[in-house]
Design an enzyme around this catalytic site. Structure first.
Site, PDB file in Angstrom:
ATOM      1  N   LYS A 145       0.850  -1.190   0.000  1.00 37.91           N
ATOM      2  CA  LYS A 145       0.000   0.000   0.000  1.00 37.91           C
ATOM      3  C   LYS A 145       0.882   1.235   0.000  1.00 37.91           C
ATOM      4  O   LYS A 145       1.698   1.430   0.902  1.00 37.91           O
ATOM      5  CB  LYS A 145      -0.895  -0.021   1.229  1.00 37.91           C
ATOM      6  CG  LYS A 145      -1.746   1.227   1.382  1.00 37.91           C
ATOM      7  CD  LYS A 145      -2.779   1.064   2.475  1.00 37.91           C
ATOM      8  CE  LYS A 145      -3.529   2.359   2.699  1.00 37.91           C
ATOM      9  NZ  LYS A 145      -4.568   2.206   3.725  1.00 37.91           N
TER      10      LYS A 145
ATOM     11  N   LYS B 148      -2.277  -1.464  -3.784  1.00 36.44           N
ATOM     12  CA  LYS B 148      -3.129  -0.280  -3.707  1.00 36.44           C
ATOM     13  C   LYS B 148      -2.288   0.983  -3.832  1.00 36.44           C
ATOM     14  O   LYS B 148      -1.249   1.058  -3.181  1.00 36.44           O
ATOM     15  CB  LYS B 148      -3.831  -0.311  -2.354  1.00 36.44           C
ATOM     16  CG  LYS B 148      -4.693   0.876  -2.050  1.00 36.44           C
ATOM     17  CD  LYS B 148      -5.275   0.747  -0.681  1.00 36.44           C
ATOM     18  CE  LYS B 148      -6.004   2.021  -0.352  1.00 36.44           C
ATOM     19  NZ  LYS B 148      -6.496   2.039   0.999  1.00 36.44           N
TER      20      LYS B 148
END
Ligand code: PBG
Length: 330
Positions: free
Chosen positions: A199, A253
């Site tokens: 992320k 992400k």
């Protein structure tokens, strides 16, 4: 004799919609999509989120109706985020058995059983008054190890409430191991862990922070715990660590801006790979479409197809409902 024209040969399989459908090897379906949903404590009506057109902060009742409709439309999974009425220094709403996500999970599990996969985002930033993904130490820095304790409690509370999957998104080192251990100790052997493994500290999360009423204190940011967009190979290290700790699924992400990371993770790891088409990616398509500059639905499907083509097995996207509506029930 001259060689056959290679351009002509490739065009033969593009002539009609039927032949194009027949040879397409990346087909997006409702099975691939996960709808992120926001549920807010102590509201009586759903609240629109200005920067996320078509997305609302739900009441418990409205989220129950929404998930029932999504199932009717053929979707198989949702991921829940909570917006508590009161925030505090440790984000206690994240692990309180009566916290808003736990309340919503119990209701949804009672309504739908195993008909839909209930994923609970596991973090504390929506619940802390300073907006960070963990507790702060005396210097105002996020205390990694003290935060693990909270994540472990939140994971157990979510599993107790009926989550099929818990999804730690806070990027603390050791979070997957801490949650797995706590779930095992509590006798929860079934819930899977979907680790937000790679992320990045992205500028594309802005509309999400509107959706959960999060403002990071003192103009702060998450660069101390989320990944630097300038590092590619570190993502593989993050994923490896999460798998060693017991993650069942992994996530990259954001998605469209990180297709290279998705493709590399798909090549390297055998577990199901998720990608989060984040709020900013979704909002940009809507904003440009509103100005008449692009065909919004077409660009949205093109982006989601690109994410799948890069190697994602599942995609978390705010466009899940509109996609399902446009294709009808499979
Ligand atoms: C953290 C979390 C965030 C998102 C999902 N989980 C925000 C952040 O890291 O600041 C962003 C999702 C999106 O932008 O759609 N709990």
């Amino acid at each position: 004799m001259s060689a056959p024209d290679p351009v002509d040969r490739l065009r033969r399989l593009r002539t009609t919609p039927a032949v194009r459908d027949l040879v397409a090897d990346v087909n997006l379906s409702t099975n691939d999509l996960v709808a992120p949903l926001f549920v807010r404590e102590q509201i009586v009506e759903p609240q629109p989120i200005e920067s996320l057109p078509g997305v609302v902060q739900h009441t418990v009742d409205s989220v129950r109706r929404e998930v029932a409709e999504l199932v009717e439309l053929g979707l198989r999974a949702v991921v829940l985020f909570g917006v508590p009425a009161v925030k505090d220094a440790v984000g206690s709403g994240a692990y309180d058995p009566d916290g808003i996500v736990q309340v919503a999970l119990r209701a949804l599990r009672a309504d739908l059983g195993d008909e839909v996969v209930l994923i609970a985002d596991l973090c504390v930033d929506e619940y802390t008054d300073h907006g960070h993904c963990g507790v702060l130490d005396a210097h105002g820095r996020v205390d990694n190890d003290a935060t693990l304790e909270l994540y472990a409690r939140a994971g157990v509370a979510q599993a107790d409430a009926g989550a099929h999957i818990v999804a730690p998104s806070g990027m603390m080192d050791g979070q997957v191991a801490a949650i797995r251990e706590a779930l095992d100790r509590a006798g929860h052997q079934s819930p899977a862990i979907l680790a937000y493994a790679a992320k990045y500290a992205s500028a594309l999360y802005g509309p999400f922070r509107d959706a959960v009423d999060v403002e990071i204190a003192d103009g702060g940011d998450r660069r101390g715990y989320q990944q630097d967009p300038r590092r590619r190979r570190e993502a593989m290290l993050e994923i490896t660590r999460d798998l060693e700790q017991g993650a069942d699924m992994i996530m990259v992400k954001p998605a469209v801006a990180y297709l290279d990371i998705i493709a590399a993770a798909h090549e390297r790891f055998e577990v199901p790979l998720a990608a989060y088409h984040v709020s900013g990616e979704y909002a940009m398509v809507h904003a440009a479409a509103e100005r008449g500059w692009i065909d919004g639905p077409a660009v949205m499907v093109e982006q989601l197809t690109a994410i799948k083509r890069a190697g994602a097995d599942l995609i978390l996207t705010y466009a899940a409902r509109s996609f399902a509506e446009s294709v009808g029930r499979p």
